[in-house]
Write a protein that holds these residues in place. Structure first.
Motif, PDB file in Angstrom:
ATOM      1  N   PRO A  50       0.801  -1.230   0.000  1.00  0.00           N
ATOM      2  CA  PRO A  50       0.000   0.000   0.000  1.00  0.00           C
ATOM      3  C   PRO A  50       0.828   1.272   0.000  1.00  0.00           C
ATOM      4  N   GLU A  51       1.986   1.266   0.708  1.00  0.00           N
ATOM      5  CA  GLU A  51       2.694   2.541   0.828  1.00  0.00           C
ATOM      6  C   GLU A  51       3.226   3.018  -0.512  1.00  0.00           C
ATOM      7  N   TRP A  52       3.350   2.131  -1.487  1.00  0.00           N
ATOM      8  CA  TRP A  52       3.853   2.565  -2.794  1.00  0.00           C
ATOM      9  C   TRP A  52       2.725   2.946  -3.740  1.00  0.00           C
ATOM     10  N   GLN A  53       1.468   2.837  -3.291  1.00  0.00           N
ATOM     11  CA  GLN A  53       0.356   3.230  -4.147  1.00  0.00           C
ATOM     12  C   GLN A  53       0.018   4.706  -3.964  1.00  0.00           C
ATOM     13  N   ILE A  54       0.697   5.371  -3.028  1.00  0.00           N
ATOM     14  CA  ILE A  54       0.461   6.803  -2.836  1.00  0.00           C
ATOM     15  C   ILE A  54       1.729   7.544  -3.239  1.00  0.00           C
ATOM     16  N   PRO A  55       1.631   8.872  -3.465  1.00  0.00           N
ATOM     17  CA  PRO A  55       2.803   9.614  -3.941  1.00  0.00           C
ATOM     18  C   PRO A  55       3.945   9.636  -2.922  1.00  0.00           C
ATOM     19  N   SER A  56       5.151   9.941  -3.409  1.00  0.00           N
ATOM     20  CA  SER A  56       6.306  10.156  -2.538  1.00  0.00           C
ATOM     21  C   SER A  56       6.686  11.627  -2.634  1.00  0.00           C
ATOM     22  N   PRO A  57       7.106  12.263  -1.573  1.00  0.00           N
ATOM     23  CA  PRO A  57       7.050  11.797  -0.198  1.00  0.00           C
ATOM     24  C   PRO A  57       5.609  11.589   0.261  1.00  0.00           C
ATOM     25  N   ALA A  58       5.428  10.695   1.214  1.00  0.00           N
ATOM     26  CA  ALA A  58       4.079  10.338   1.639  1.00  0.00           C
ATOM     27  C   ALA A  58       3.352  11.574   2.152  1.00  0.00           C
ATOM     28  N   PRO A  59       2.112  11.819   1.699  1.00  0.00           N
ATOM     29  CA  PRO A  59       1.392  13.034   2.098  1.00  0.00           C
ATOM     30  C   PRO A  59       1.002  13.036   3.568  1.00  0.00           C
ATOM     31  N   LEU A  60       0.539  14.202   4.026  1.00  0.00           N
ATOM     32  CA  LEU A  60       0.386  14.437   5.463  1.00  0.00           C
ATOM     33  C   LEU A  60      -0.440  13.364   6.172  1.00  0.00           C
ATOM     34  N   HIS A  61      -1.629  13.071   5.703  1.00  0.00           N
ATOM     35  CA  HIS A  61      -2.412  12.051   6.407  1.00  0.00           C
ATOM     36  C   HIS A  61      -2.469  10.743   5.623  1.00  0.00           C
ATOM     37  N   ASN A  62      -1.367  10.467   4.936  1.00  0.00           N
ATOM     38  CA  ASN A  62      -1.137   9.193   4.261  1.00  0.00           C
ATOM     39  C   ASN A  62      -2.065   8.936   3.086  1.00  0.00           C
ATOM     40  N   PHE A  63      -3.279   8.494   3.348  1.00  0.00           N
ATOM     41  CA  PHE A  63      -4.144   8.069   2.258  1.00  0.00           C
ATOM     42  C   PHE A  63      -5.251   9.094   2.061  1.00  0.00           C
ATOM     43  N   ALA A  64      -5.235   9.751   0.895  1.00  0.00           N
ATOM     44  CA  ALA A  64      -6.276  10.736   0.620  1.00  0.00           C
ATOM     45  C   ALA A  64      -7.624  10.041   0.578  1.00  0.00           C
ATOM     46  N   GLU A  65      -7.644   8.823   0.017  1.00  0.00           N
ATOM     47  CA  GLU A  65      -8.865   8.043   0.010  1.00  0.00           C
ATOM     48  C   GLU A  65      -8.568   6.705   0.674  1.00  0.00           C
ATOM     49  N   PRO A  66      -9.494   6.206   1.486  1.00  0.00           N
ATOM     50  CA  PRO A  66      -9.212   4.951   2.180  1.00  0.00           C
ATOM     51  C   PRO A  66      -8.998   3.797   1.200  1.00  0.00           C
ATOM     52  N   ILE A  67      -8.227   2.819   1.627  1.00  0.00           N
ATOM     53  CA  ILE A  67      -7.949   1.682   0.742  1.00  0.00           C
ATOM     54  C   ILE A  67      -8.603   0.427   1.300  1.00  0.00           C
ATOM     55  N   ARG A  68      -8.682  -0.546   0.416  1.00  0.00           N
ATOM     56  CA  ARG A  68      -9.278  -1.821   0.809  1.00  0.00           C
ATOM     57  C   ARG A  68      -8.395  -2.933   0.232  1.00  0.00           C
ATOM     58  N   VAL A  69      -8.232  -4.008   0.985  1.00  0.00           N
ATOM     59  CA  VAL A  69      -7.401  -5.109   0.510  1.00  0.00           C
ATOM     60  C   VAL A  69      -8.288  -6.119  -0.203  1.00  0.00           C
ATOM     61  N   VAL A  70      -7.878  -6.494  -1.419  1.00  0.00           N
ATOM     62  CA  VAL A  70      -8.727  -7.391  -2.200  1.00  0.00           C
ATOM     63  C   VAL A  70      -7.991  -8.634  -2.666  1.00  0.00           C
ATOM     64  N   GLY A  71      -6.742  -8.822  -2.223  1.00  0.00           N
ATOM     65  CA  GLY A  71      -6.019  -9.992  -2.702  1.00  0.00           C
ATOM     66  C   GLY A  71      -4.854 -10.321  -1.791  1.00  0.00           C
TER      67      GLY A  71
END
Ligand code: HEM
Ligand SMILES: [Cu+2]
Lengths: 193, 72, 614
Positions: free
Chosen positions: C571-592
């Motif tokens: 998950p940490e590589w699915q968001i931009p670098s450097p990681a934004p202030l509150h991490n995930f702009a939109e919540p994520i879900r695990v599907v696999g």
């Protein structure tokens, strides 16, 4: 839409509450290892001998702590049912009993014991165990002081009293430690020399 | 409000019962100690007391049931 | 200048100095009122405790808790908006990413410090005879080298865990952000106290602080105890927080067996450190009281038993070695699939092996005490339990080899360090059983062989994976990648120099050189090996210097990378670098599954689209 968010936030609140409780229990687990280490020390150094202590005084302070746990539970149940008056009354009683316990151990047992902390393993074990436990009782009394103050100002209700739950659980934890320390210090083994 | 009262009374009653149990065990423990029963009986009593406290006073099951304990 | 004093760190240190002086004065005054003469040792200890507390209060870690205790409203940690910028890193921040970097700074500083101590005493050992240190200085340096680096390791682990774990499990932050900041800031006065041991008399015991020597020697040992005690609490609270985070804050769909393997490793590590750490704290506290109040726990002269100390001490300090390596082994398992483009072999087994190591690790402490004079019937059980640890450790090795097998391997710097870690840790694992077997350990104990053994385990299990992790996750922190050229120079200098160092150590150990000895007999015939070890030690230090330079240059001028640099599924590589202030702009879900590299159409996470206007 709005009910949907309400359900979500209720779930979120429940998760927060469980997280806090888990944190507190992990702290108990961790702190329990200190007391476990002290029990090991007691049996490693003294074996089947037990320190020369006032048997009757031990029973009294044990009873005092047990009764205090009873009132602590009553206080928590009260606030969980919005009964502020009874919460305040029972918290005061718990605190007083905690202070009586401290006076019993530090004020009497420490003065009556025929040895000081520097007198061999017996003194070392006895003062370390009771001292560490008394320190926890003291912090427990302080926590109770805070929730008493806030409770009298009406900060707690049935819906919102996590601080009370935490302080009460801490109090029971300190009682729990004494449940093991009491037999280890006063009952198991025979008084040597 | 009435439901609240009865539930409080019920939990108080549980508190009294647990306390009586703990007091009885403490008495037994003291007696066992002065009559020099083997150490493991004293440990067994202590563990029983501890279990009562952890279950009824510390409500360990709230860890898995967040609704319990009266918080909203 | 005013800006300088507004930094939290500076304020904290000033408060610590004031608190220490005030505490010393207070105790002196109380004693004077009781008619007792001035005594430096209790005053120092009391002052040290007060100073640590005033540091924490002065820097402001307790302000919010104080307000809560008084029933004043306090904002939710998630709603605290901190002004971005460099100053954030030098004061109290609740952001797990900032705290991770803060831990990283402290860990690198202590790494450099502890390494410098080693260079000094290695220079002394390059020749027989006492050249420029006296015995006390030498002993102080080896003890400080050990403990400062252990502190450094604990902080390095906290750095990795704090920065990566919330990002990896899709959380906004740790479970208890205020406690997190508190844990970090505890480590600072703890480190100051630990290092101050050198300046108040030093100590003679080495990092293990065995009584009766520690009961009788110079006073520096008290500051050592106090420092370790506070750093230990920092580690306890930090790991408690991690357990709660990993168990409670995972993204929807991320079941325990769909969690990144590094999270498993941190969970196992944290279980050890929340519990076992109390025992080193307790044993050190008991020696402190023995010195201050004459309580007779360990000194036979007052009826105590020094073996008890060793039991309590090793009940922590053996599991502690797994605290040191489990996160690193987690990093290896985490990165190998990325660079081999293949699923992690035996994910479940690897996850459970971390737990297995953590639990068996609690049962083996006696292997440090085969020659101590402990109860003889304990030797064989401890020998078997020790050898049992090889089973879960072996599982990890098999998984690593099988993951690489027929993979499409790529070799950027992080992968080199992963492979280096595997090789070096293998050396550590192979040299362990001879020390765990009673008959051989009776000869090996307290020789340089043991020193060689544990340096292999710690470098293979911690140092190499730590470097791998820094090269790998650096873009998440800075948005830039580290220089490959300098990274490769770092690696190719470190690996051979390090192996030369430890093989040398094991060789002279087998020839009979004892550890913690400032001088040796030239007739023993290992002067040349000692020289080689010293040279190798300097080369290791030089490679780390290259690494520091790389950090410095790359943070300012490195190549800018924003996206998924290593093509990771995490998950940490699915968001931009450097990681934004509150991490995930939109919540994520695990599907696999997390490590299905190379399997077509497999997905690990997806973002949950928020319904508009919600
Ligand atoms: C196969 C696994 C391992 C075995 C069988 C093993 C066995 C041992 C034994 C028996 C000793 C005591 C030797 C003596 O003092 O005579 C020892 C020392 C040591 N080991 Fe290991 N070990 C293993 C893995 C590790 C790991 C993973 C670490 C982690 C970092 C580690 C770190 C240490 C340290 C620091 C010491 C020295 C402690 C001191 O200062 O006395 N070992 N090992
Ligand atoms: Cu070990």
């Amino acid at each position: 839409m709005s009910t949907h968010t309400a359900v979500l936030t209720a779930k979120e609140a429940a998760r927060k509450m469980t997280t806090r409780r888990l944190g507190l229990w992990l702290f108990f687990l961790s702190d329990g290892f200190v007391f476990g280490g002290l029990l090991v020390t007691r049996f490693y150094l003294l074996g089947q001998a037990r320190p020369h202590l006032e048997q009757f005084l031990g029973l009294i302070v044990t009873a005092v702590l047990l009764v205090s746990s009873f009132f602590m539970n009553r206080a928590e149940v009260s606030i969980a049912h919005n009964d502020r008056k009874s919460f305040v009354r029972n918290t005061v009683i718990t605190m007083l009993l905690g202070i009586v316990f401290l006076v019993g151990v530090v004020g009497f047992e420490w003065q009556l014991a025929p040895f000081g902390p520097a007198d061999g393993t017996e003194g070392a074990v006895f003062y370390m165990m009771t001292g560490m436990h008394a320190f926890h009782v003291l912090t427990g009394v302080i926590f109770l002081g805070f929730i008493l103050r806030n409770g009298m100002r009406g900060h707690y209700s049935a819906e919102n009293h996590w601080a009370v739950e935490a302080a009460a659980n801490y109090w029971h934890f300190v009682d729990l430690v004494w449940i093991f320390f009491y037999p280890a210090l006063y009952l198991i083994g025979t008084v040597g020399g | 409000m009435d439901a609240m009262e009865t539930s409080k009374k019920k939990e108080w009653r549980t508190g009294v019962q647990v306390f009586l149990g703990l007091a009885a065990l403490t008495g037994l423990e003291y007696w066992a100690g002065v009559s020099e029963w083997p150490a493991f009986t004293l440990w067994a009593i202590a563990i029983l007391k501890a279990a009562l406290v952890v279950w009824f006073f510390m409500h360990i099951r709230r860890l898995t049931n967040p609704e319990e304990g009266g918080h909203a | 200048m005013k800006k300088f004093f507004s930094l939290g760190l500076v304020r904290g240190l000033i408060w610590q100095a004031i608190g220490t002086a005030a505490g010393m004065g207070l105790l002196g005054a109380i004693r004077a009122l009781m008619g007792l003469p001035w005594k430096t040792e209790p005053a120092m200890v009391f002052g040290g405790v007060v100073g640590a507390i005033t540091f924490l209060a002065g820097i402001g870690t307790m302000r919010d808790w104080w307000h809560m205790a008084l029933g004043k409203p306090v904002p939710e940690a998630e709603e605290v908006h901190e002004t971005p910028g460099g100053a954030r890193y030098f004061g109290v921040s609740l952001d797990h990413k900032v705290i991770g970097v803060q831990y990283g700074f402290l860990s690198m500083i202590t790494l450099a410090l502890g390494g410098t101590f080693a260079l000094i005493f290695r220079t002394e050992l390059a020749q027989a005879g006492l050249d420029f240190l006296n015995y006390l200085q030498f002993n102080t340096l080896i003890g400080m080298h050990g403990m400062v680096l252990i502190a450094s390791i604990l902080m390095g682990i906290a750095a990795m865990a704090n920065f990566i774990i919330p990002l990896m499990i899709g959380a906004k932050d740790m479970a208890f952000p205020r406690l997190n900041a508190f844990s970090f800031w505890m480590a600072v006065p703890g480190t100051v106290l630990l290092v101050s041991a050198m300046f108040v008399g030093g100590f003679e015991t080495g990092w293990t602080a065995y009584p009766p020597l520690s009961v009788r020697g110079p006073m520096g040992i008290q500051m050592f105890f106090l420092g370790v005690y506070i750093v230990g609490w920092s580690s306890i609270l930090g790991s408690l927080n991690l357990i709660a985070t990993i168990l409670m804050m995972r993204a929807p769909g991320m079941t325990l067996f769909r969690m990144p393997i590094f999270a498993w490793a941190m969970l196992a590590t944290s279980i050890i450190s929340t519990t076992a750490t109390q025992l080193i704290g307790l044993s050190f506290q008991m020696v402190m009281f023995e010195r201050l109040l004459g309580m007779g726990f360990f000194d036979p002269a007052s009826g105590g038993n020094p073996i008890l100390f060793q039991h309590l001490f090793w009940f922590y300090s053996h599991p502690a070695v797994y605290i040191f390596v489990l996160p690193g082994l987690g990093v290896i398992s985490e990165l190998l699939p990325v660079f081999a483009r293949k699923p992690l072999f035996g994910y479940r087994w690897v996850a459970l092996s971390s737990m297995g190591i953590a639990l068996t690790g609690f049962l083996v402490w006696g292997h440090h005490m085969f020659t101590s004079g402990m109860e003889e019937y304990l030797r064989v059980p401890f020998m078997y339990s020790t050898l049992l640890v090889a089973v879960p450790t072996g599982i990890k090795f098999f998984s690593w080899v099988a993951t690489m097998w027929q993979g499409r391997l790529r070799f950027p710097t992080p992968m080199l360090f992963v492979l280096g870690g595997v090789i070096v840790f293998l050396m550590g694992g192979l040299t362990g059983p001879p020390s765990g077997t009673v008959s051989t350990d009776l000869h090996l104990h307290d020789t340089y062989y043991i020193v060689g053994h544990f340096h292999n385990t710690m470098f293979g299990g911690y140092i190499f994976p730590l470097f791998a992790a820094i090269y790998y996750w650096f873009p998440k922190i800075t948005g830039r990648r580290m220089s490959e050229k300098l990274g490769k120079a770092h690696f190719w200098l470190l690996l051979p120099a390090f192996l030369l160092q430890t093989f040398g150590q094991m060789r002279i150990g087998l020839l009979g050189m004892r550890r913690r000895i400032a001088d040796y007999d030239p007739e023993m015939g290992f002067t040349f090996s000692n020289q080689l070890i010293t040279i190798a030690g300097f080369l290791v230090a030089f490679s780390v210097l290259i690494f520091f330079i790389n950090l410095w240059i790359s943070a300012r001028k490195g190549e800018v990378v924003e996206g998924n640099l290593w093509e990771s599924r995490s998950p940490e590589w699915q968001i931009p670098s450097p990681a934004p202030l509150h991490n995930f702009a939109e919540p994520i879900r695990v599907v696999g599954e997390p490590y299905d590299y190379g399997l077509p159409n497999s997905r690990y996470v997806e973002t949950v689209r928020q319904p508009a206007g919600d």
